[in-house]
Design an enzyme around this catalytic site. Structure first.
Site, PDB file in Angstrom:
ATOM      1  CG  ASP A   1      -6.921  -5.992 -14.824  1.00  0.00           C
ATOM      2  OD1 ASP A   1      -5.905  -6.169 -15.521  1.00  0.00           O
ATOM      3  OD2 ASP A   1      -7.746  -5.090 -15.030  1.00  0.00           O
TER       4      ASP A   1
ATOM      5  N   GLY B   1      -4.727 -11.401 -11.764  1.00  0.00           N
ATOM      6  CA  GLY B   1      -3.419 -11.711 -11.180  1.00  0.00           C
ATOM      7  C   GLY B   1      -2.683 -12.772 -11.997  1.00  0.00           C
ATOM      8  CE  LYS B   2      -4.915 -12.321 -17.498  1.00  0.00           C
ATOM      9  NZ  LYS B   2      -5.703 -11.343 -16.751  1.00  0.00           N
TER      10      LYS B   2
ATOM     11  CB  ALA C   1      -2.271  -7.863 -21.490  1.00  0.00           C
ATOM     12  N   GLY C   2      -2.079  -5.795 -19.047  1.00  0.00           N
ATOM     13  CA  GLY C   2      -1.110  -5.220 -18.113  1.00  0.00           C
ATOM     14  C   GLY C   2      -0.911  -6.220 -16.996  1.00  0.00           C
ATOM     15  CG  HIS C   3      -0.167  -9.773 -17.557  1.00  0.00           C
ATOM     16  ND1 HIS C   3      -0.034 -10.929 -18.279  1.00  0.00           N
ATOM     17  CD2 HIS C   3      -1.434  -9.343 -17.794  1.00  0.00           C
ATOM     18  CE1 HIS C   3      -1.166 -11.180 -18.934  1.00  0.00           C
ATOM     19  NE2 HIS C   3      -2.016 -10.227 -18.653  1.00  0.00           N
TER      20      HIS C   3
ATOM     21  CD  GLN D   1      -6.683  -9.201 -23.276  1.00  0.00           C
ATOM     22  OE1 GLN D   1      -6.387 -10.087 -24.051  1.00  0.00           O
ATOM     23  NE2 GLN D   1      -5.832  -8.236 -22.966  1.00  0.00           N
TER      24      GLN D   1
ATOM     25  N   PRO E   1      -9.824   3.680 -12.733  1.00  0.00           N
ATOM     26  CG  PRO E   1     -11.339   5.132 -11.675  1.00  0.00           C
ATOM     27  CD  PRO E   1     -10.349   5.049 -12.797  1.00  0.00           C
TER      28      PRO E   1
ATOM     29  CG  ASP F   1      -4.111  -9.629   0.323  1.00  0.00           C
ATOM     30  OD1 ASP F   1      -4.201 -10.442  -0.618  1.00  0.00           O
ATOM     31  OD2 ASP F   1      -3.785  -8.430   0.163  1.00  0.00           O
TER      32      ASP F   1
HETATM   33  P1  GDP Z   1      -3.277  -9.569 -14.526  1.00  0.00           P
HETATM   34  O1  GDP Z   1      -3.626  -8.631 -15.619  1.00  0.00           O
HETATM   35  O2  GDP Z   1      -4.249 -10.702 -14.425  1.00  0.00           O
HETATM   36  O3  GDP Z   1      -1.861 -10.053 -14.563  1.00  0.00           O
HETATM   37  O4  GDP Z   1      -3.439  -8.739 -13.157  1.00  0.00           O
HETATM   38  P2  GDP Z   1      -2.888  -7.251 -12.892  1.00  0.00           P
HETATM   39  O5  GDP Z   1      -1.430  -7.321 -12.692  1.00  0.00           O
HETATM   40  O6  GDP Z   1      -3.422  -6.292 -13.891  1.00  0.00           O
HETATM   41  O7  GDP Z   1      -3.649  -6.903 -11.544  1.00  0.00           O
HETATM   42  C1  GDP Z   1      -3.475  -7.651 -10.382  1.00  0.00           C
HETATM   43  C2  GDP Z   1      -2.960  -6.727  -9.275  1.00  0.00           C
HETATM   44  O8  GDP Z   1      -3.104  -7.364  -8.031  1.00  0.00           O
HETATM   45  C3  GDP Z   1      -1.483  -6.410  -9.401  1.00  0.00           C
HETATM   46  O9  GDP Z   1      -1.225  -5.145  -8.859  1.00  0.00           O
HETATM   47  C4  GDP Z   1      -0.835  -7.497  -8.531  1.00  0.00           C
HETATM   48  O10 GDP Z   1       0.431  -7.130  -8.011  1.00  0.00           O
HETATM   49  C5  GDP Z   1      -1.827  -7.569  -7.421  1.00  0.00           C
HETATM   50  N1  GDP Z   1      -1.933  -8.866  -6.753  1.00  0.00           N
HETATM   51  C6  GDP Z   1      -1.911 -10.103  -7.304  1.00  0.00           C
HETATM   52  N2  GDP Z   1      -2.142 -11.032  -6.359  1.00  0.00           N
HETATM   53  C7  GDP Z   1      -2.340 -10.367  -5.186  1.00  0.00           C
HETATM   54  C8  GDP Z   1      -2.683 -10.771  -3.865  1.00  0.00           C
HETATM   55  O11 GDP Z   1      -2.848 -11.932  -3.535  1.00  0.00           O
HETATM   56  N3  GDP Z   1      -2.836  -9.766  -2.936  1.00  0.00           N
HETATM   57  C9  GDP Z   1      -2.670  -8.449  -3.239  1.00  0.00           C
HETATM   58  N4  GDP Z   1      -2.841  -7.546  -2.288  1.00  0.00           N
HETATM   59  N5  GDP Z   1      -2.348  -8.046  -4.490  1.00  0.00           N
HETATM   60  C10 GDP Z   1      -2.206  -8.995  -5.437  1.00  0.00           C
HETATM   61  P1  IMO Z   2      -5.194  -8.147 -18.576  1.00  0.00           P
HETATM   62  O1  IMO Z   2      -4.402  -9.119 -19.404  1.00  0.00           O
HETATM   63  C1  IMO Z   2      -8.851  -5.886 -17.954  1.00  0.00           C
HETATM   64  C2  IMO Z   2     -11.003  -4.566 -21.563  1.00  0.00           C
HETATM   65  C3  IMO Z   2     -11.038  -3.073 -21.805  1.00  0.00           C
HETATM   66  C4  IMO Z   2     -12.376  -2.957 -22.503  1.00  0.00           C
HETATM   67  C5  IMO Z   2     -12.415  -4.227 -23.358  1.00  0.00           C
HETATM   68  C6  IMO Z   2     -11.995  -4.017 -24.797  1.00  0.00           C
HETATM   69  O2  IMO Z   2      -4.354  -7.155 -17.874  1.00  0.00           O
HETATM   70  O3  IMO Z   2      -6.131  -8.881 -17.674  1.00  0.00           O
HETATM   71  P2  IMO Z   2      -9.640  -3.670 -25.991  1.00  0.00           P
HETATM   72  O4  IMO Z   2      -8.615  -2.592 -25.821  1.00  0.00           O
HETATM   73  O5  IMO Z   2      -9.136  -5.040 -25.716  1.00  0.00           O
HETATM   74  O6  IMO Z   2     -10.362  -3.572 -27.284  1.00  0.00           O
HETATM   75  O7  IMO Z   2     -10.759  -3.337 -24.856  1.00  0.00           O
HETATM   76  O8  IMO Z   2     -11.549  -5.141 -22.732  1.00  0.00           O
HETATM   77  N1  IMO Z   2      -9.629  -5.136 -21.377  1.00  0.00           N
HETATM   78  C7  IMO Z   2      -9.123  -5.497 -20.201  1.00  0.00           C
HETATM   79  N2  IMO Z   2      -9.631  -5.391 -18.951  1.00  0.00           N
HETATM   80  N3  IMO Z   2      -7.667  -6.485 -18.161  1.00  0.00           N
HETATM   81  C8  IMO Z   2      -7.159  -6.621 -19.405  1.00  0.00           C
HETATM   82  O9  IMO Z   2      -6.043  -7.315 -19.665  1.00  0.00           O
HETATM   83  C9  IMO Z   2      -7.877  -6.082 -20.497  1.00  0.00           C
HETATM   84  N4  IMO Z   2      -7.671  -6.038 -21.822  1.00  0.00           N
HETATM   85  C10 IMO Z   2      -8.761  -5.462 -22.358  1.00  0.00           C
HETATM   86  O10 IMO Z   2     -11.005  -2.366 -20.603  1.00  0.00           O
HETATM   87  O11 IMO Z   2     -13.405  -3.034 -21.569  1.00  0.00           O
HETATM   88 MG    MG Z   3      -3.982  -6.594 -15.933  1.00  0.00          MG
END
Ligand code: GDP
Ligand code: IMO
Ligand code: MG
Length: 429
Positions: free
Chosen positions: A13, A15-16, A39-41, A225, A309, A338
């Site tokens: 998470d 910000g990939k 994953a959730g991007h 991840q 959370p 920010d």
């Molecule tokens: P990922 O799994 O690495 O792709 O990251 P996620 O999308 O799960 O979580 C990153 C969160 O931060 C998302 O809601 C993005 O929209 C947000 N985000 C990414 N870069 C920034 C930033 O520079 N500032 C703010 N405020 N939010 C950001």
């Molecule tokens: P992105 O790509 C954050 C964490 C889970 C748990 C552990 C094992 O959005 O960054 P799993 O379901 O993979 O067996 O869970 O890994 N986890 C993540 N945490 N971002 C992710 O992906 C994750 N993918 C798995 O919360 O602790």
């Molecule tokens: Mg994510």
């Protein structure tokens, strides 16, 4: 053209997704190499929010071709739902644009049922998985009993293998976990449908990518991840079941190391983690709530996949140095700078106290790591809102100093910082 990589430098998470979207504008092919729909991007384009789980974030750029590589575990039901949601928003997800490597392993409802049963059995020791069937699918892969996407091209064999797979898993589910058995015929019927809808997307991944690279096309590997969720290098057993690190790119796509260009580590300006496991620089109380946000903004720290959370803490440079070491990071992209605006002072964990000694490296065993206490440097903060800043020179001096401090202490240049989730909210250094 080279293979560039985007790697999570923390616990996911970072910000990939948004960084992938940014670089995808100058890329021909974007590839996922590990993980699955755990994953959730999130990608934000002019206020429109896209949440991607399996499909590479490059799909939003119409000029980009996407491939799901062999290192991924793929739930076809989730993929088809994600494809339909994107198609509804006018995004082309035809086989021309979205490819699946033939040797990608499949996630079935049995893997999901097992993930749930195993987590329930672990009780207080639960890993806090996303319950998407990731661990059981990779277990089958390494046990050499997995089902691969290549079966989509062979309906009879697929039906036989699904029947045998569900029969075997039902024994485990009912006899070991006391869970309900699955209906093998129903699962086989669903997979027959999935096969029909997805078989035209199949390609030989390594051959496809090799040809593309040799023909001068650029490939971007989109990490899922993060480094500290890596099966080998993360906080085992509180990890995922794949290799989200740069080594995982090569195995998970079938591309040789000679092709590698940039290895870009993505790190948040602080640290977050979702799920169980040690977290030396973790905060609680008011400062944790401040960094997490209350959930009213789309970027507040609540899981994209599970809505949980996220745990939060100050930036941990011991971790970033380890990520740089393991991945061979050539640069850092720092997100969410920010969020630190408005703080009088900002702490940065730069060493650990372990059994009376100060150490500057990341211990690989959980008992040691769990005893580590953070040793902080304190830097002065800044009050200005920086979300509209686009030039380094326009950032408050203390924000510039914060970035420089991170580059100096990790030995990795910070080449960009983001100051908001939008495509344009980026400062290139
Ligand atoms: P990922 O799994 O690495 O792709 O990251 P996620 O999308 O799960 O979580 C990153 C969160 O931060 C998302 O809601 C993005 O929209 C947000 N985000 C990414 N870069 C920034 C930033 O520079 N500032 C703010 N405020 N939010 C950001
Ligand atoms: P992105 O790509 C954050 C964490 C889970 C748990 C552990 C094992 O959005 O960054 P799993 O379901 O993979 O067996 O869970 O890994 N986890 C993540 N945490 N971002 C992710 O992906 C994750 N993918 C798995 O919360 O602790
Ligand atoms: Mg994510």
């Amino acid at each position: 053209m080279p293979l560039d990589m985007i790697i999570g430098a923390q616990w996911g998470d970072e910000g990939k997704g948004r960084v992938t979207d940014l670089l995808a504008a100058q890329t021909d092919i974007v590839a996922r190499f590990s993980g699955g729909d755990n994953a959730g991007h999130t990608v934000t384009v002019q206020g429109d929010i896209f949440k991607l789980h399996l499909i590479p974030s490059g799909i939003i750029h119409s000029s980009v071709t996407c491939i799901i590589g062999n290192g991924v575990v793929l739930n076809p039901a989730v993929l088809l739902r994600e494809m339909a949601a994107l198609a509804e928003r006018g995004i082309d997800v035809s086989p021309n644009r979205l490819k699946i490597s033939r040797n990608t392993h499949l996630i079935t409802p049995a893997h999901i049922a097992l993930d749930k049963a195993k987590e329930a059995r672990r009780g207080n020791e639960a890993i806090g998985t996303t319950l998407r069937g990731i661990g059981p699918a990779y277990t089958d892969k390494t046990s050499r009993v997995g089902l691969r996407a290549e079966l989509f091209a062979n309906p009879e064999e697929l039906a036989d293998q699904i029947q045998a797979h569900i029969a075997e898993k039902n024994e485990v589910l009912t006899k070991i976990y006391g869970a309900e058995p699955l209906d093998a015929d129903a699962v086989a019927a669903d997979f027959a449908q999935f096969a029909q809808q997805l078989r035209d997307h199949l390609v030989d991944g390594p051959v496809y990518l090799d040809k593309a690279l040799r023909n001068g096309r650029s490939v971007l590997a989109e990490g899922a991840q993060g480094t500290f969720l890596d099966l080998d290098h993360g906080t085992y057993p509180f990890v995922t079941s794949s290799a989200p690190t740069s080594g995982g790119v090569l195995v998970g796509l079938g591309v040789g190391p000679g092709m590698v260009g940039r290895i870009l580590g993505v790190a948040k300006a602080f640290t977050s983690r979702v799920g169980g496991g040690p977290f030396p620089a973790e905060l609680d109380g008011e400062m944790a709530e401040r960094l997490r946000g209350s959930g009213d903004k789309p970027w507040d720290e609540y899981g994209t996949t599970t809505g949980r959370p996220r745990r939060v803490g100050w930036l941990d440079l011991v971790m970033l140095r380890h990520a740089a070491r393991i991945n061979g990071l050539t640069e850092l992209f720092m997100t969410k700078l920010d969020i630190l605006s408005g703080l009088n002072e900002i702490k940065v964990c730069n060493a650990y106290q372990l059994d009376g000694q100060t150490i500057d490296f990341y211990p690989s065993d959980i008992p040691s790591l769990s005893r580590c206490q953070p040793v902080y440097d304190t830097l002065p903060g800044w009050q200005e809102d920086i979300m509209t800043t686009r030039q380094l020179a326009d950032l408050p001096q203390n924000a510039q100093n914060y970035i420089q401090f991170i580059a100096d202490e990790t030995g990795v240049p910070v080449t960009a910082v983001s100051v908001g989730p939008g495509r344009d909210q980026v400062i290139h250094l």
